[in-house]
Design an enzyme around this catalytic site. Structure first.
Site: not given
Ligand code: CP
Length: 305
Positions: A53-54, A82, A103, A131
Site C-alpha cells: 500500500r504505502t 554492498k 521505509r 508511520h
Molecule cells: N499499511 C501499510 O503500511 O501497508 P504496506 O506495508 O503494504 O505498505
C-alpha cells in the site's frame, strides 16, 4: 502555513493545526477543488522493507498528478547490500529526486535520512517506531466516517508493542480528546512510554485483554497485525499469533456508526465474514492513501500551501 521542504518524520513533529491543514488539503484534492500538478517533479522511493500500500499509493499519488518516480523496493536491490550507509544513499538520491520517501527497518532511520539532505524526506515506516503518513490517512478515514475527530472512543487492538501505526495514531489522537481502549495480550501491551505520553496530555485510556469487553462502546476499532518480523523469538510469535480475531458474530450490539479499520496487510485478525458488514472500512481506508499522500507531496514540494 508553509510545508515547503518540511520533512514528515514523526506525527509528534506536527501541531493539531498542521494536521488539520494536511487533512483539509487532501480533501480539496479528493473533491477536485484543488487540481495541483507535479509535472517535472521526481519522487525517490527507497523501500528497504516490503510494502504494497504505502509504496504503490505514493507512486500512484505522484503519477496521477503528473510526477515521476525512481527507486528500489528492497535493500538487496540497492547498494545498501554492498554496505552503503543511509547517509550516503541519501546524498546520491538527493541529486536524482525532488522528494524522498523512505521505509527502513531501523527505528530513527528516517530522521538520519532527513539530516543528510535539504530535500524533503517522508517517513514511510521506520521499524516499530512511526508511520506518520499512515496515521494521516487513518485520521482522514476517521473524519470521513465519523464526521469529526474530537471526543471519539477508539479501540486499538492487537500488536500494540511492535505496531508502528498504533504508536503514531495514538499520538495524533491525543490532539482530539479521544478516549483510547488498548486491547492486547500481556506480552504485546502498549509500551509504557506511550502511556506516559497520554497521561502527560490528560488523555483517558484503559487496557483490556478481550475485545468483547469494549467493542460495544467504541466508534472506531483499529485492528493490527501481529508483527511477526519484529519478534526476536519465533516461539513468542507462535504463542500470540491467533490471539485476536474480530468476527461478525461479535458485532450484534455495536454502535451503528462503528467503523472497523486496519492499516493492512491483514493475516487473520479480521475474519472475512466482517468484510461484507457495514462496519468494515479497511479497504476504503487504504484508498484514502492516495489523496493524503498527494497532499503531502504537494505541500512538501511547495506546489500547494
Ligand atoms: N499499511 C501499510 O503500511 O501497508 P504496506 O506495508 O503494504 O505498505
Amino acid at each position: 502555513m508553509n510545508f515547503k521542504n518540511k520533512d514528515i518524520i514523526s506525527i509528534k513533529d506536527f501541531s493539531k493545526e498542521e494536521i488539520i491543514h494536511i487533512l483539509e488539503t487532501a480533501k480539496k484534492i479528493e473533491s477536485r477543488k484543488a487540481k495541483p500538478s507535479l509535472r517535472g517533479k521526481i519522487m525517490g522511493s527507497l523501500f528497504f522493507e516490503p510494502s504494497t500500500r504505502t509504496k504503490l499509493s505514493f507512486e500512484s499519488a505522484m503519477k496521477r498528478l503528473g510526477g515521476r518516480v525512481i527507486g528500489f523496493d528492497s535493500a538487496e536491490a540497492s547498494s545498501a547490500k554492498k554496505g552503503e550507509t543511509i547517509h550516503d544513499t541519501i546524498k546520491m538520491v538527493e541529486i536524482y529526486a525532488d522528494v524522498i520517501v523512505i521505509r527502513h527497518p531501523l527505528e530513527g532511520s528516517a530522521r538520519v535520512a532527513a539530516e543528510a539532505t535539504e530535500k524533503p524526506v517522508i517517513n514511510a515506516g521506520d521499524g516499530a517506531n512511526q508511520h506518520p503518513t499512515q496515521t494521516l490517512l487513518d485520521l482522514y478515514s476517521i473524519k470521513k466516517t465519523q464526521g469529526r475527530l474530537t471526543g471519539l472512543n477508539v479501540a486499538l487492538v492487537g500488536d500494540l508493542k511492535y505496531g508502528r501505526t498504533v504508536h503514531s495514531l495514538l499520538m495524533a489522537l491525543s490532539h482530539f480528546n479521544c478516549r483510547i481502549f488498548f486491547v492486547s495480550t500481556e506480552s504485546l501491551r502498549i509500551p509504557k512510554t506511550y502511556l506516559d505520553f497520554l497521561a502527560s496530555k490528560n488523555i483517558s485510556y484503559s487496557e483490556h485483554e478481550n475485545p468483547e469487553e469494549i467493542i460495544d462502546k467504541v466508534d472506531v476499532l483499529y485492528a493490527t497485525r501481529i508483527q511477526r518480523e519484529r519478534f526476536p523469538d519465533e516461539a513468542e510469535y507462535e504463542k500470540v499469533k491467533n490471539a485476536y480475531v474480530i468476527k461478525s458474530s461479535m458485532l450484534s450490539n455495536v454502535r451503528k456508526n462503528l467503523k472497523i479499520m486496519h492499516p493492512l496487510p491483514r493475516v487473520n485478525e479480521i475474519d472475512m465474514s466482517v468484510d461484507k458488514t457495514p462496519y468494515a472500512y479497511y479497504f476504503k481506508q487504504a484508498a484514502m492513501g492516495i489523496p493524503v499522500r498527494q497532499a503531502l507531496l504537494c505541500l512538501t514540494l511547495g506546489v500547494l500551501k
